[in-house]
Design a protein around this motif. Sequence first.
Motif, PDB file in Angstrom:
ATOM      1  N   LEU A 276      31.369  32.279  22.731  1.00  0.00           N
ATOM      2  CA  LEU A 276      31.394  30.854  22.474  1.00  0.00           C
ATOM      3  C   LEU A 276      32.740  30.297  22.911  1.00  0.00           C
ATOM      4  O   LEU A 276      33.760  30.977  22.780  1.00  0.00           O
ATOM      5  CB  LEU A 276      31.169  30.580  20.978  1.00  0.00           C
ATOM      6  CG  LEU A 276      31.128  29.122  20.529  1.00  0.00           C
ATOM      7  CD1 LEU A 276      29.922  28.405  21.119  1.00  0.00           C
ATOM      8  CD2 LEU A 276      31.100  29.037  19.006  1.00  0.00           C
ATOM      9  N   ALA A 277      32.712  29.076  23.449  1.00  0.00           N
ATOM     10  CA  ALA A 277      33.953  28.444  23.890  1.00  0.00           C
ATOM     11  C   ALA A 277      33.925  26.982  23.498  1.00  0.00           C
ATOM     12  O   ALA A 277      32.909  26.288  23.709  1.00  0.00           O
ATOM     13  CB  ALA A 277      34.144  28.594  25.388  1.00  0.00           C
ATOM     14  N   ILE A 299      38.933  27.214  23.970  1.00  0.00           N
ATOM     15  CA  ILE A 299      39.227  28.057  22.806  1.00  0.00           C
ATOM     16  C   ILE A 299      38.023  28.957  22.595  1.00  0.00           C
ATOM     17  O   ILE A 299      36.937  28.494  22.226  1.00  0.00           O
ATOM     18  CB  ILE A 299      39.503  27.213  21.547  1.00  0.00           C
ATOM     19  CG1 ILE A 299      40.696  26.291  21.770  1.00  0.00           C
ATOM     20  CG2 ILE A 299      39.756  28.120  20.341  1.00  0.00           C
ATOM     21  CD1 ILE A 299      41.019  25.409  20.587  1.00  0.00           C
ATOM     22  N   PHE A 300      38.201  30.235  22.867  1.00  0.00           N
ATOM     23  CA  PHE A 300      37.104  31.187  22.754  1.00  0.00           C
ATOM     24  C   PHE A 300      36.935  31.630  21.302  1.00  0.00           C
ATOM     25  O   PHE A 300      37.901  31.740  20.547  1.00  0.00           O
ATOM     26  CB  PHE A 300      37.359  32.409  23.649  1.00  0.00           C
ATOM     27  CG  PHE A 300      37.323  32.084  25.102  1.00  0.00           C
ATOM     28  CD1 PHE A 300      36.106  31.997  25.768  1.00  0.00           C
ATOM     29  CD2 PHE A 300      38.504  31.857  25.815  1.00  0.00           C
ATOM     30  CE1 PHE A 300      36.078  31.691  27.123  1.00  0.00           C
ATOM     31  CE2 PHE A 300      38.469  31.553  27.159  1.00  0.00           C
ATOM     32  CZ  PHE A 300      37.254  31.484  27.814  1.00  0.00           C
ATOM     33  N   ALA A 301      35.700  31.884  20.951  1.00  0.00           N
ATOM     34  CA  ALA A 301      35.385  32.304  19.579  1.00  0.00           C
ATOM     35  C   ALA A 301      34.110  33.140  19.611  1.00  0.00           C
ATOM     36  O   ALA A 301      33.610  33.499  20.682  1.00  0.00           O
ATOM     37  CB  ALA A 301      35.221  31.087  18.668  1.00  0.00           C
ATOM     38  N   HIS A 302      33.591  33.437  18.428  1.00  0.00           N
ATOM     39  CA  HIS A 302      32.383  34.237  18.277  1.00  0.00           C
ATOM     40  C   HIS A 302      31.359  33.428  17.484  1.00  0.00           C
ATOM     41  O   HIS A 302      31.687  32.845  16.445  1.00  0.00           O
ATOM     42  CB  HIS A 302      32.686  35.566  17.578  1.00  0.00           C
ATOM     43  CG  HIS A 302      33.727  36.383  18.270  1.00  0.00           C
ATOM     44  ND1 HIS A 302      35.071  36.184  18.080  1.00  0.00           N
ATOM     45  CD2 HIS A 302      33.615  37.392  19.172  1.00  0.00           C
ATOM     46  CE1 HIS A 302      35.758  37.048  18.821  1.00  0.00           C
ATOM     47  NE2 HIS A 302      34.898  37.793  19.503  1.00  0.00           N
ATOM     48  N   ARG A 303      30.148  33.407  17.976  1.00  0.00           N
ATOM     49  CA  ARG A 303      29.108  32.597  17.351  1.00  0.00           C
ATOM     50  C   ARG A 303      28.881  32.994  15.896  1.00  0.00           C
ATOM     51  O   ARG A 303      28.701  32.130  15.027  1.00  0.00           O
ATOM     52  CB  ARG A 303      27.794  32.744  18.149  1.00  0.00           C
ATOM     53  CG  ARG A 303      27.872  32.230  19.575  1.00  0.00           C
ATOM     54  CD  ARG A 303      26.643  32.634  20.372  1.00  0.00           C
ATOM     55  NE  ARG A 303      25.419  32.054  19.819  1.00  0.00           N
ATOM     56  CZ  ARG A 303      24.880  30.923  20.269  1.00  0.00           C
ATOM     57  NH1 ARG A 303      25.451  30.251  21.262  1.00  0.00           N
ATOM     58  NH2 ARG A 303      23.774  30.465  19.735  1.00  0.00           N
ATOM     59  N   ALA A 304      28.864  34.292  15.600  1.00  0.00           N
ATOM     60  CA  ALA A 304      28.586  34.741  14.232  1.00  0.00           C
ATOM     61  C   ALA A 304      29.661  34.264  13.265  1.00  0.00           C
ATOM     62  O   ALA A 304      29.373  33.844  12.145  1.00  0.00           O
ATOM     63  CB  ALA A 304      28.472  36.266  14.196  1.00  0.00           C
ATOM     64  N   LEU A 317      24.455  25.341  16.963  1.00  0.00           N
ATOM     65  CA  LEU A 317      24.338  26.542  17.787  1.00  0.00           C
ATOM     66  C   LEU A 317      22.896  26.990  17.929  1.00  0.00           C
ATOM     67  O   LEU A 317      22.533  27.657  18.916  1.00  0.00           O
ATOM     68  CB  LEU A 317      25.185  27.671  17.186  1.00  0.00           C
ATOM     69  CG  LEU A 317      26.701  27.489  17.273  1.00  0.00           C
ATOM     70  CD1 LEU A 317      27.401  28.598  16.515  1.00  0.00           C
ATOM     71  CD2 LEU A 317      27.153  27.469  18.725  1.00  0.00           C
ATOM     72  N   GLN A 318      22.051  26.660  16.970  1.00  0.00           N
ATOM     73  CA  GLN A 318      20.641  27.044  17.065  1.00  0.00           C
ATOM     74  C   GLN A 318      19.919  26.285  18.177  1.00  0.00           C
ATOM     75  O   GLN A 318      18.922  26.773  18.723  1.00  0.00           O
ATOM     76  CB  GLN A 318      19.950  26.786  15.718  1.00  0.00           C
ATOM     77  CG  GLN A 318      20.399  27.717  14.611  1.00  0.00           C
ATOM     78  CD  GLN A 318      19.798  27.363  13.265  1.00  0.00           C
ATOM     79  OE1 GLN A 318      19.167  26.312  13.112  1.00  0.00           O
ATOM     80  NE2 GLN A 318      19.968  28.255  12.284  1.00  0.00           N
ATOM     81  N   HIS A 319      20.423  25.102  18.513  1.00  0.00           N
ATOM     82  CA  HIS A 319      19.791  24.298  19.583  1.00  0.00           C
ATOM     83  C   HIS A 319      20.635  24.242  20.838  1.00  0.00           C
ATOM     84  O   HIS A 319      20.232  23.588  21.822  1.00  0.00           O
ATOM     85  CB  HIS A 319      19.535  22.872  19.067  1.00  0.00           C
ATOM     86  CG  HIS A 319      18.704  22.820  17.817  1.00  0.00           C
ATOM     87  ND1 HIS A 319      17.340  23.026  17.788  1.00  0.00           N
ATOM     88  CD2 HIS A 319      19.081  22.595  16.525  1.00  0.00           C
ATOM     89  CE1 HIS A 319      16.885  22.932  16.558  1.00  0.00           C
ATOM     90  NE2 HIS A 319      17.918  22.662  15.763  1.00  0.00           N
ATOM     91  N   LEU A 320      21.792  24.881  20.858  1.00  0.00           N
ATOM     92  CA  LEU A 320      22.664  24.798  22.022  1.00  0.00           C
ATOM     93  C   LEU A 320      22.151  25.722  23.118  1.00  0.00           C
ATOM     94  O   LEU A 320      21.872  26.897  22.876  1.00  0.00           O
ATOM     95  CB  LEU A 320      24.081  25.212  21.622  1.00  0.00           C
ATOM     96  CG  LEU A 320      25.171  25.032  22.686  1.00  0.00           C
ATOM     97  CD1 LEU A 320      25.407  23.531  22.915  1.00  0.00           C
ATOM     98  CD2 LEU A 320      26.471  25.674  22.209  1.00  0.00           C
ATOM     99  N   PRO A 321      22.024  25.219  24.357  1.00  0.00           N
ATOM    100  CA  PRO A 321      21.568  26.104  25.444  1.00  0.00           C
ATOM    101  C   PRO A 321      22.648  27.114  25.817  1.00  0.00           C
ATOM    102  O   PRO A 321      23.834  26.896  25.642  1.00  0.00           O
ATOM    103  CB  PRO A 321      21.298  25.110  26.612  1.00  0.00           C
ATOM    104  CG  PRO A 321      22.196  23.943  26.310  1.00  0.00           C
ATOM    105  CD  PRO A 321      22.221  23.824  24.810  1.00  0.00           C
TER     106      PRO A 321
END
Length: 325
Positions: A276-277, A299-304, A317-321
């Motif tokens: 994720l960014a 800014i990089f991150a982790h979805r969880a 995030l559930q609807h993000l392509p």
Amino acid sequence: ATLTSQGSPTRSPSRLKSAQQVHQQAQQQQQQQQQQYQQQNPPANLSRQRSVPGQVGAQQTCEGPPALWKAVHVGDMHQVVAFIRSGQCHGGYRDASDHSVLWHAISFSHLQLAVLMLETFPPGSQNGIDPCEVHSRRGDTLLHLLCQLRPFGPESAKVFKGIATSAPPETFEHLNKAGCSFMHHAASTLNFWVLRYVARHFPRPLKRMICNDRQAPLKVLSEQLPRPTAPPSAKDASAAASKTNFPAYLNFGSLLGGEGSGTSSSSSSRPLFADLAFDVCRDSNAGGASQGQRRSVHIFAHRAVVASQSPVLLKELQHLPTLEL
């Protein structure tokens, strides 16, 4: 000698009486010899006298059966209770190292057994425990032994109260071979329960101990406190602020990507497993930026991690392509 009607020989009464007297005298002489021998050579399991520092007189102590000491070492309460009921255990028993049941119960951290001995054989009673017991080599008392226990719980505090209230002043202020009282151990282990209890109930002995210039227990406590550090100078503070805009405890800079017009940083600077960014940019209408120029940073991150911290971002995030970072 004459024969009776059955043909058995008999003796005259005078001769029979003289023989009984000789036999009784021989038995008395033998008993006297045995008593003299026992007095000159007492066996190891008989009572013996032991002088204790700080105690007036001496207390009779005796060794118990080997099975008793085995039960004490492993903390077998049921076995020790059985020995107490059978009369084979009391507060004055000592083993080969001249230590009591209470001493071994404390040293092996069997505090329930120590409470049992303290309540069953209180100090001052018949066959009661000896609050003046001292280690023959180290010079530690029961109070020294208790203050070295970690952790120091309610049962330890109960045993400490029972011994401290019955110990004479000489034992209460006793110094071991290293020249330390039990207050030194309490201060070095930060045992504030002991320090507070002694200050409330024994102010006079505590005053004598803490006013000792050579062996001050509270000096040990002061050495345990962290030393204050000097504040940084203005020059050092400004230099540290110029290097980073984030606090030292927040390693936020490691998540930053490269700057540019929406371009991401190289894969080498990207955190591991980042999926994720966040594209953070400055509006072109804001001050400090030229017209039509857009400065952004990834800014990089982790979805969880992000989804677990924000229900709003979880829904987004559930609807993000899915895109390539």
